[in-house]
Enzyme design. Sequence first.
Site, PDB file in Angstrom:
ATOM      1  N   ARG A 174       0.880  -1.237  -0.095  1.00 40.55           N
ATOM      2  CA  ARG A 174       0.038  -0.013  -0.072  1.00 40.55           C
ATOM      3  C   ARG A 174       0.758   1.239   0.063  1.00 40.55           C
ATOM      4  O   ARG A 174       0.725   2.212  -0.517  1.00 40.55           O
ATOM      5  CB  ARG A 174      -0.985  -0.047   1.158  1.00 40.55           C
ATOM      6  N   TYR A 196     -15.505  16.202 -15.596  1.00 35.55           N
ATOM      7  CA  TYR A 196     -15.975  14.786 -15.495  1.00 35.55           C
ATOM      8  C   TYR A 196     -16.900  14.766 -14.464  1.00 35.55           C
ATOM      9  O   TYR A 196     -16.602  15.162 -13.206  1.00 35.55           O
ATOM     10  CB  TYR A 196     -14.819  13.878 -15.607  1.00 35.55           C
ATOM     11  N   ASP A 203      -6.224  17.218 -15.918  1.00 32.06           N
ATOM     12  CA  ASP A 203      -6.886  15.946 -16.094  1.00 32.06           C
ATOM     13  C   ASP A 203      -6.708  15.657 -17.676  1.00 32.06           C
ATOM     14  O   ASP A 203      -7.491  16.281 -18.504  1.00 32.06           O
ATOM     15  CB  ASP A 203      -8.145  15.733 -15.501  1.00 32.06           C
ATOM     16  N   LYS A 215      -8.074   4.256 -19.322  1.00 30.88           N
ATOM     17  CA  LYS A 215      -8.322   4.645 -20.796  1.00 30.88           C
ATOM     18  C   LYS A 215      -7.366   4.269 -21.738  1.00 30.88           C
ATOM     19  O   LYS A 215      -6.890   3.305 -21.865  1.00 30.88           O
ATOM     20  CB  LYS A 215      -8.970   6.123 -20.688  1.00 30.88           C
TER      21      LYS A 215
HETATM   22  C1  LIG Z   1     -11.855  12.756 -17.846  1.00 35.55           C
HETATM   23  C2  LIG Z   1     -11.708  11.601 -16.734  1.00 35.55           C
HETATM   24  N1  LIG Z   1     -11.170  11.892 -15.654  1.00 35.55           N
HETATM   25  C3  LIG Z   1     -11.314  10.626 -14.537  1.00 35.55           C
HETATM   26  C4  LIG Z   1     -11.863   9.554 -14.993  1.00 35.55           C
HETATM   27  C5  LIG Z   1     -12.008   8.733 -13.619  1.00 35.55           C
HETATM   28  O1  LIG Z   1     -11.163   7.535 -13.856  1.00 35.55           O
HETATM   29  P1  LIG Z   1     -11.664   6.052 -13.437  1.00 35.55           P
HETATM   30  O2  LIG Z   1     -12.724   5.720 -13.873  1.00 35.55           O
HETATM   31  O3  LIG Z   1     -10.326   5.261 -13.828  1.00 35.55           O
HETATM   32  O4  LIG Z   1     -11.602   6.119 -12.010  1.00 35.55           O
HETATM   33  C6  LIG Z   1     -12.713   9.477 -15.745  1.00 35.55           C
HETATM   34  C7  LIG Z   1     -13.392   8.234 -16.231  1.00 35.55           C
HETATM   35  O5  LIG Z   1     -14.308   8.056 -17.240  1.00 35.55           O
HETATM   36  C8  LIG Z   1     -12.628  10.562 -17.041  1.00 35.55           C
HETATM   37  O6  LIG Z   1     -13.249  10.484 -18.094  1.00 35.55           O
END
Ligand SMILES: Cc1ncc(COP(=O)(O)O)c(C=O)c1O
Length: 399
Positions: A60, A118, A190, A215
């Site tokens: 961890r 998001y 992000d 992704k």
């Molecule tokens: C732009 C964006 N940031 C963060 C996330 C969150 O990622 P996770 O699903 O791996 O927690 C997503 C998920 O769809 C996303 O589209």
Amino acid sequence: MTTPPLSGEQTRALNPPVLQGFSQLPLATPIHRATTFEFASAAEYAAVLSGTAEGYCYSRIDNPTADGFAAAVAALDAVGAPGEVRGQPFASGMAAISTTLLALTAAGAHVVAPREIYGGTFSLLARQLSRFGVTTTFADTTDPAAVAAAMTPATTVVWAEAIANPTLSVADVGALAAVAHAGGAQLVVDATFASPAVVRPLALGADVVLHSATKYLGGHSDATGGVVCARPELIAPIRLARVDLGGSLAPDEAYLLARGLQTLPLRVARHSETALALATALEGHPGLARVDYPGLASHRDHALATAIFAPGRYGGMLTVTPHGDRAEGMAFCDRLRLVRVATSLGGTHSLVSHVASTTHRQLTDAELAAAGIGPAACRISVGLEDAPDLLADITAALS
Ligand SMILES: Cc1ncc(COP(=O)(O)O)c(C=O)c1O
């Protein structure tokens, strides 16, 4: 010190001879699945745990496979950045986001974030962090002046998304960094929709870049993870917050993500090439009200994207808006055969989401219109299939 002779069958089973001393390194990432690591002495244990010596102790806290993956992402995000860049691995994109926000705020702090953020990050800011005295202003982050106006003396974080969902608007990272820094805040980007193969925000002035590795970085829709990259003095408190919060990346997931990352540039080049071919062929199609893709000259941020994205790469996300209402958007999705109706993005297979009923389901038609999103808009994550097959599938679903 030698081990005394082992008399018991179970003791022998637990203490086999340890293979050591081979100097050839494995080409593939080793999976260090251990939760715990053995020390040569109690003194070494104490030194590693207190941070006075380098080493691994407990997964961890740190794990070599997870660290290897984060270091590989940092090496890609560091190109062009001033100074050293380090990466931290997380169990998901949301673990990366929540840990970063908790590390960079405290009760009384203020965050400026995009209106088109998001949904998971929106919920975290609006429903969770607000309970701990962290307030957020959701502003039009495509307009740096609006961000400057939204900042207060308490603003510690300006948040941006490199490419936003579903309009695919592009963050002007340099301008946002200038505004954030003028107010004493950090700019966090992000870059999930872009990946370092499209844009490297640290080279443009951002303080922190983070990704849902689920992704494009992993790229095969089979592993969940996240990564944060920043300069050493900023990554240190983010690592400490990860250790306290526990959202650490598991070694098996790290292995899959690291394997996927090896082909990131090749995949993103192909995703981009196919998405541009589809966008170009579909723009002006009589069945569509609009096509949004930053690689099209008609996209509002085409010039900015061309200036800050890797040459010829505008990413694999494409939004097409059929004529008609929400039902027509959903019917279009259902008529697709090769493009699958599924959540997420950035994998090998092309996926479609009807925006108004999925990622933006909380918004009314009027609110969608205000955000420049039609009721039938559909977001396509363009996969690695051949462009003519995808175009045939989409045009058949439009007719
Ligand atoms: C732009 C964006 N940031 C963060 C996330 C969150 O990622 P996770 O699903 O791996 O927690 C997503 C998920 O769809 C996303 O589209």
